[in-house]
Design an enzyme around this catalytic site. Structure first.
Site, PDB file in Angstrom:
ATOM      1  CE  LYS B  84     -37.849 -45.156  24.863  1.00  0.00           C
ATOM      2  NZ  LYS B  84     -38.358 -44.744  23.527  1.00  0.00           N
ATOM      3  CB  SER B 159     -38.474 -40.970  23.846  1.00  0.00           C
ATOM      4  OG  SER B 159     -38.891 -42.170  23.220  1.00  0.00           O
ATOM      5  CB  SER B 183     -38.394 -42.389  20.055  1.00  0.00           C
ATOM      6  OG  SER B 183     -39.168 -41.280  20.423  1.00  0.00           O
TER       7      SER B 183
END
Lengths: 65, 473
Positions: B84, B159, B183
């Site tokens: 990420k 996310s 997330s």
């Protein structure tokens, strides 16, 4: 706990130094209202001596299943 | 012929690390296999923020040269990974999914990432994410939505959108995500991969983009529980750069994967997590319970305290802390945020300090009440979300008046766990009739990831949902 309406949101955000227009204030009031409603039963009921750090005491306590 | 023999990108992290160490595959062969899949899938998924083929292959060659000389850097020697795009990597652009940080180059490397590098990993690129990790769907107005490899019309969840999508499509063997309101678990559920939200304080957050200092957690998404165990074991433990990390010893998580389900007691909530479920999620929950029982677990009902109150408290804490981190940019660069993230950050400005601190003060009693309710159980099983992945179109709510309500429904089952700071393991547990994955979360006691890993690994030995691979249509 009283949730802030658009007027209160305008005042609080202005005090925070990030003023928002009336449309945004209405949207914010609509968005955060449920959080205030959901927490209403807890708000104003907590004992005097309760510290936020009590969380760490509970988290690190050894518990057996 | 076994497809893994010709396409190593399809192997699990654990298996490919072993294959490189035993010289069955070179790091270059493995890296090239991943790059081939990335080239094939990226146009459909938009899972990568940056693809660094040339430097990845050069790093793979260096890893192979080291191994030829007898130098093994660690348990993940020569394994290419992407994470990420919010983990600082000195000298590399870290966008945090934002326009504001599109050119941000940190001069430090996050502790979690550094510990994986020290174990021998190499970098294949960086992965897409929701702007500043503040959203559960996977939409991003600056870099485009990330697509679910099981059906590209559907969201990945967020996310950690790129992490879920890329692991599911086997573009990376694993990826770091972060979980502040769900997330890691959400993309794991929607994309059919395994994800571990760690206990607050288990893995260092130093050098990871902050969203909420009280709720942020670092953890992996991967094919298997064993892979998550391996990664978490490498990352976990005290870090002098993050004094909120615990000094508790880190258990041998990989050893925990060998345990059986015999004697394990799993609680199933009587309300909240079983209310308002999509019918297919309800069916998968029943099937999961049946499998757990068949494997030797005892299933008991648990009556939890009011979980909706935890969600509300979580929202008060998250919104306030996020707005505080972003205040300078809210003043100086409001036009550089996407509409939804701007609206949600503005929400936090309107929460009085007393309300925020009340929510923080209640955290201890709320956790104590939860732990009392689950006494006698080893873990609680619950759906990650009430529904499988919605379509990209239906969840593209921007800053409309119903946006927060849509977000609240998606995160309904994950936020209470963030507020309590507990570990939660999301595992693939089935599919809908239309082929979308469905996951369930196992919620444990603070710092007891090992029990979740034991149960999750035993479940994966009995099922093959985690081993299914989407095909490009």
């Amino acid at each position: 706990m009283t949730k802030p309406g658009p007027k209160e949101v305008s005042a609080i955000t202005a005090t925070a130094g990030v003023p928002v227009d009336a449309e945004a204030a209405a949207r914010i009031a609509n968005s955060i209202g449920p959080a205030f409603d959901g927490f209403a039963a807890v708000a104003g009921t907590l004992p005097f001596d309760l510290e936020p750090a009590s969380y760490l005491l509970v988290q690190t306590a050894e518990v057996s299943t | 012929m076994n497809k893994h023999a010709t396409e190593p990108a399809l192997m699990s992290l654990t298996a490919v690390a072993r294959a490189i160490a035993e010289k069955k595959f070179s790091s270059r062969e493995v890296t090239q296999s991943c790059l081939n899949r990335i080239a094939e899938w990226q146009p459909r998924l938009n899972a990568f923020m940056a693809i660094e083929a040339e430097s990845a292959l050069a790093a793979a060659d260096a890893a192979d040269a080291d191994l030829a000389k007898g130098k093994n850097r660690g348990p993940l020697h020569g394994v290419p990974l992407a994470h990420k795009d919010m983990y600082y990597d000195a000298g590399k652009v870290v966008t945090c999914g934002s326009k504001i940080r599109k050119d941000f180059v940190p001069n430090t490397t996050s502790t979690a990432l550094q510990r994986l590098k020290d174990a021998g990993t190499i970098r294949s690129g960086s992965l897409q994410m929701v702007e500043f990790a503040y959203g559960p769907t996977g939409h991003n107005p600056h870099y485009g939505a990330v697509h679910n490899p099981w059906n590209t019309d559907h969201i990945t969840g967020g996310s950690s959108s790129g992490s879920g999508s890329a692991v599911a499509a086997r573009l990376t063997f694993a990826a770091l995500g972060s979980d502040t309101g769900g997330s890691i678990r959400m993309p794991a559920h929607f994309c059919g991969v395994t994800g571990l939200k760690t206990t607050v304080g288990r893995v260092s957050r130093a050098g990871a983009m902050p969203l909420s200092q009280s709720l942020d957690t670092v953890g992996p998404l991967a094919q298997t529980v064993e892979d998550c165990a391996l990664l978490t074991g490498l990352m976990a433990g005290f870090d002098p750069e993050d004094l909120t990390t615990s000094t508790k010893p880190v258990p041998d998580y990989v050893a925990a994967t060998k345990g059986s389900m015999k004697g394990v007691k799993i609680g199933v909530p009587t309300a909240f997590y079983v209310d308002d479920l999509d019918a297919e999620v309800g069916r998968v929950l029943d099937e999961t319970l049946a499998t757990l029982k068949k494997e030797g677990a005892e299933i008991v009902k648990v009556e939890l305290p009011n979980q909706a109150q935890l969600t509300a408290a979580c929202q008060l804490v998250l919104a306030t802390e996020a707005a505080t981190f972003h205040k300078r940019w809210l003043i100086e660069r409001p036009g550089d945020y996407g509409a939804q993230v701007l609206m949600r950050l503005q929400n936090g400005l309107a929460i009085p300090a007393v309300s925020y601190l009340e929510a923080m003060r209640w955290r201890g009693p709320a956790l104590a009440a939860y732990l009392a309710a689950v006494t006698g159980t080893d873990a609680v099983l619950a759906p990650v979300a009430p529904m499988p992945a919605p379509s990209i179109a239906e969840s593209d709510v921007g800053n409309s008046t119903n946006a927060e309500a849509v977000i609240q429904r998606i995160t309904k089952f994950t936020r209470p766990i963030n507020y309590l700071g507990l570990p939660s393991l999301s595992i693939p547990t089935g599919f809908t009739k239309s082929g979308l994955p469905v996951g369930m979360q196992l919620v444990g006691r603070a710092f007891d990831e090992a029990t979740l890993i034991r149960i999750g690994a035993a479940f994966q030995r009995a099922t093959d949902y985690h081993a299914k691979v989407p095909t490009l249509t």
